[in-house]
Each structure stands twice: as structure tokens, then as C-alpha cells.
Design an enzyme around this catalytic site. Structure first.
Site, PDB file in Angstrom:
ATOM      1  N   ILE A  43     -16.146 -23.613  16.812  1.00 30.38           N
ATOM      2  CA  ILE A  43     -17.923 -23.863  16.839  1.00 30.38           C
ATOM      3  C   ILE A  43     -18.796 -22.207  16.132  1.00 30.38           C
ATOM      4  CG2 ILE A  43     -19.618 -24.169  18.033  1.00 30.38           C
ATOM      5  CD1 ILE A  43     -17.950 -26.500  18.287  1.00 30.38           C
ATOM      6  N   HIS A  44     -18.841 -22.708  14.869  1.00 31.41           N
ATOM      7  CA  HIS A  44     -20.193 -21.571  14.509  1.00 31.41           C
ATOM      8  C   HIS A  44     -20.990 -21.351  13.598  1.00 31.41           C
ATOM      9  CE1 HIS A  44     -18.331 -23.550  10.772  1.00 31.41           C
ATOM     10  NE2 HIS A  44     -19.524 -22.730  10.034  1.00 31.41           N
ATOM     11  N   ARG A  45     -21.836 -22.708  13.647  1.00 31.85           N
ATOM     12  CA  ARG A  45     -22.910 -23.032  13.051  1.00 31.85           C
ATOM     13  C   ARG A  45     -24.288 -23.201  13.649  1.00 31.85           C
ATOM     14  NH1 ARG A  45     -22.974 -25.655   8.096  1.00 31.85           N
ATOM     15  NH2 ARG A  45     -21.199 -26.933   8.044  1.00 31.85           N
TER      16      ARG A  45
END
Length: 369
Positions: free
Chosen positions: A212-214
């Protein structure tokens, strides 16, 4: 000293870890192709050791000729600093081509700097569209495509998108996906060199891999809560491995979530490419908001759930390998993830939406010609 006029100089601009993967396959061919010389520029967009330096080492990418060291910042600040620094490099080098990759701020800054200096631009991974302009990546890729001279499209869908925007056939080359090239080349290396499964005591097909990074997920407290609430529930049944992106870590540390998550999930630092390949290849299910991880899951025959409303890689949804799951309602997410976890994976047929693993060869051929 007079430069040999038969040598074409290419300035390649990268800055983020997905770009290192893409550039590795092309740079390796450029090095071995008479008549081409590459100058590699690293903007510094990903500056953490495990987000940057380890990729250059593992993928045998030559050390950058220029490391701009821009680092993090707001979109405007980061892109502006990159634009100024890249312009200075291009003015000094005067290349025959400026080669850009993907849809990051490094991509946009490289394209703008080259266009202002009237230098030819080639864009690898052109034509992708999510049709969601709230995504910074969508703005970056649209603008980069509009000012590039040569557009290397990875899929038929990407070609159609470019045609629909009025871009002529003579500017577009359907080459396939360089990430598929990388998956084929580095997959075997990962098997022999990575020890990540042993280190984490993981059994193949008996864990979920999450990335998860956006910003749309990390910067939205409701979405962040829904995502990690579901992952915590899944972790009661099966291990959940989370290589934690610096942006996500900061977001979680601002909340009360982080301490409890360290107990529920197997949280690890960002890993190198070969370790990530092994984690992907052996997962039972992957859940992500990354474009590259969606494709890598498909390359390695692992079902994927993408925590977004849309994806640029529509072929994977149509083939049944990817499932879009907006991280809005935790109960719905829990139900859908459970179904995907228990479902029989689709059959890997002879369909090859991303080419035959020779995208880099075609790109180098077009740059030469």
C-alpha cells in the site's frame, strides 16, 4: 575531442523503484548495442537504501552518471526542483534522445525539461489511462505522452488510447511491456539468490502479500482504516506480509493504528527486487494499490486484488486475474477478499497481453532507427 558522429547518446531519466525495474532491461541492451551510449540520471525521488540503491545492485544497473538528490516534497516542489536540475544535465549532454519511463514526477520533469530544450523524447509505457485525473500519475502520463516524440506502448489498449487522443500512428510503437522482460530475466535469479521466505519463515501459497503506498489511500484516514482493518482480520487466518512503504509508515504513525498493526501483521522494511519477486511468486493472494505489482502478480500466476476504483491494466481485470476493490467499506472488503482468497485461480492460457518478453529489444531497435 571530436565525438564519433555514429554514436547516438541517450539520456535516461529514472527516480522511482518501478522505473529502475523497467530501465534495467533496456539499459542492459543499450550497453551491449554498438552505436548507442547511455547517460543515466537518477533524480533521487526514491532515496531510501531499500527503495533505490539495492535495486541498482541487484539488477546490475550501471551507477548513475548524475544523482540529483532531489528527495521528497510536495508534487510542485519536487517536480520544480527536478525540472531545474534535469535541464542543466540535458543542456550539458545534448543527447539524441531523452528516454523517460512510466508516470512519476521524474517522468514529467524529464519530459518538460527535454521539450523546452527541443530534444527528442521517447516515453516507455505510453498510452496508459486510468481516466481518473485526481491521480497525480494520470496527469503525469497524459502530459508526458503529449510532448513525447516516440511513444512505446505496452498493450493494444494503450495504442487505442493514444489514437483516441489524436496521436498519429507514426509516433506510436507497440513493443510490449518491459516489466514482463524483467520478470522473465530476473525470476530465475530470485529463485537462486533470495532467502526471504526462509528468513520470514513463510510457506509457499500460505500467506497474503500486501503493498500500500498510493496517496489516495495513505492520505485518506477512512480508507487507511478500512484497508488495515481488513488486513488485520485476514491475519487471524493466514500470515499477512507487508513491506512498508515510507509514505504509508508516516501515515500509520500519525494514527493509533501502527502499534496494533505491528502485532497483527508481518511488517517488514521495503525489500529489494529479488526478494519482492520471491514474495510475489509464492503468495496465495496479493492485494495492492501498485500498478507494477498488479502485473507482476499476473506474470507469476498469483491472483490479485487491487484496492482502487480503477486500473490502467484493464486486461488483467478482463482476464480474471485482477479484481478491483475500492477500500471504502470494511465489511464489503472483508467479504470480497475472503471470496478471492478461497477462489480457484483463473487458467493461464496462451493470451499474452504484454508481449513476448522482447519489449526492450524493440525499444532499442526503434531508438537506433
Amino acid at each position: 575531442m571530436i565525438q564519433d558522429i555514429s554514436i547516438q547518446k541517450i539520456v535516461t531519466i529514472v527516480g522511482a523503484r518501478p522505473q529502475f525495474i523497467k530501465a534495467a532491461t533496456v539499459s542492459r541492451l543499450i550497453q551491449n548495442t554498438p552505436g548507442l551510449k547511455e547517460i543515466l540520471v537518477h533524480t533521487g525521488q526514491h532515496y531510501d537504501e531499500n527503495m533505490s540503491a539495492i535495486f541498482f545492485e541487484e539488477m546490475e544497473i550501471p551507477a548513475p552518471h548524475y544523482h540529483l538528490g532531489i528527495g521528497s516534497g510536495s508534487h510542485g516542489t519536487q517536480t520544480g526542483q527536478m525540472l531545474s536540475a534535469i535541464e542543466a544535465v540535458l543542456s550539458r549532454e545534448q543527447p539524441d534522445w531523452v528516454l523517460i519511463y512510466g508516470d512519476t514526477n521524474s517522468t514529467l520533469a524529464g519530459a518538460l525539461a527535454a521539450a523546452k530544450l527541443h530534444l527528442p523524447i521517447a516515453h516507455v509505457e505510453a498510452g496508459l489511462r486510468s481516466f481518473n485525473k485526481k491521480m497525480p500519475e494520470e496527469i503525469n502520463r497524459i502530459l508526458a505522452d503529449r510532448i513525447s516524440d516516440l511513444l512505446f506502448a505496452p498493450t493494444e489498449t494503450a495504442v487505442a488510447n493514444l489514437h483516441n487522443e489524436g496521436i498519429g500512428t507514426d509516433q506510436i510503437a507497440l513493443v510490449g511491456d518491459v516489466m514482463y522482460d524483467a520478470a522473465l530475466y530476473y525470476g530465475e535469479k530470485a529463485e537462486s539468490r533470495s532467502q526471504i521466505l526462509q528468513t520470514l519463515q513463510l510457506q509457499p501459497r500460505n500467506y497474503l502479500l500486501a503493498t500500500i503506498h498510493r496517496a489516495e489511500n495513505t492520505d485518506n484516514p477512512q480508507r487507511l482504516q478500512a484497508i488495515f482493518g481488513v488486513l488485520s482480520e485476514i491475519a487471524k487466518q493466514i500470515p499477512v506480509v507487508l513491506p512498508l512503504h515510507p509514505r504509508t509508515r508516516k501515515a500509520l504513525e500519525k494514527t493509533d493504528l501502527f502499534a496494533s498493526l505491528t502485532q497483527a501483521l508481518s511488517i517488514i522494511e521495503p525489500v529489494g527486487y529479488l526478494d519482492m519477486v520471491m514474495l510475489e511468486k509464492n503468495a496465495r493472494l496479493i492485494t495492492t494499490d501498485s500498478g507494477g505489482v498488479q502485473k507482476e502478480a499476473f506474470f507469476y500466476g498469483v491472483p490479485c486484488v487491487t484496492l482502487r476504483e480503477e486500473t490502467e491494466w484493464v486486461e488483467l481485470v478482463e482476464l480474471g486475474w485482477n479484481y478491483l476493490l475500492p477500500p471504502v467499506d470494511q465489511a464489503t472488503m472483508q467479504e470480497q477478499l475472503q471470496q478471492r482468497f478461497e477462489a480457484v485461480p483463473p487458467r493461464l492460457d496462451t493470451t499474452k497481453p504484454y508481449g513476448d518478453g522482447k519489449a526492450a529489444q524493440l525499444i532499442v531497435h526503434h531508438l537506433l532507427s
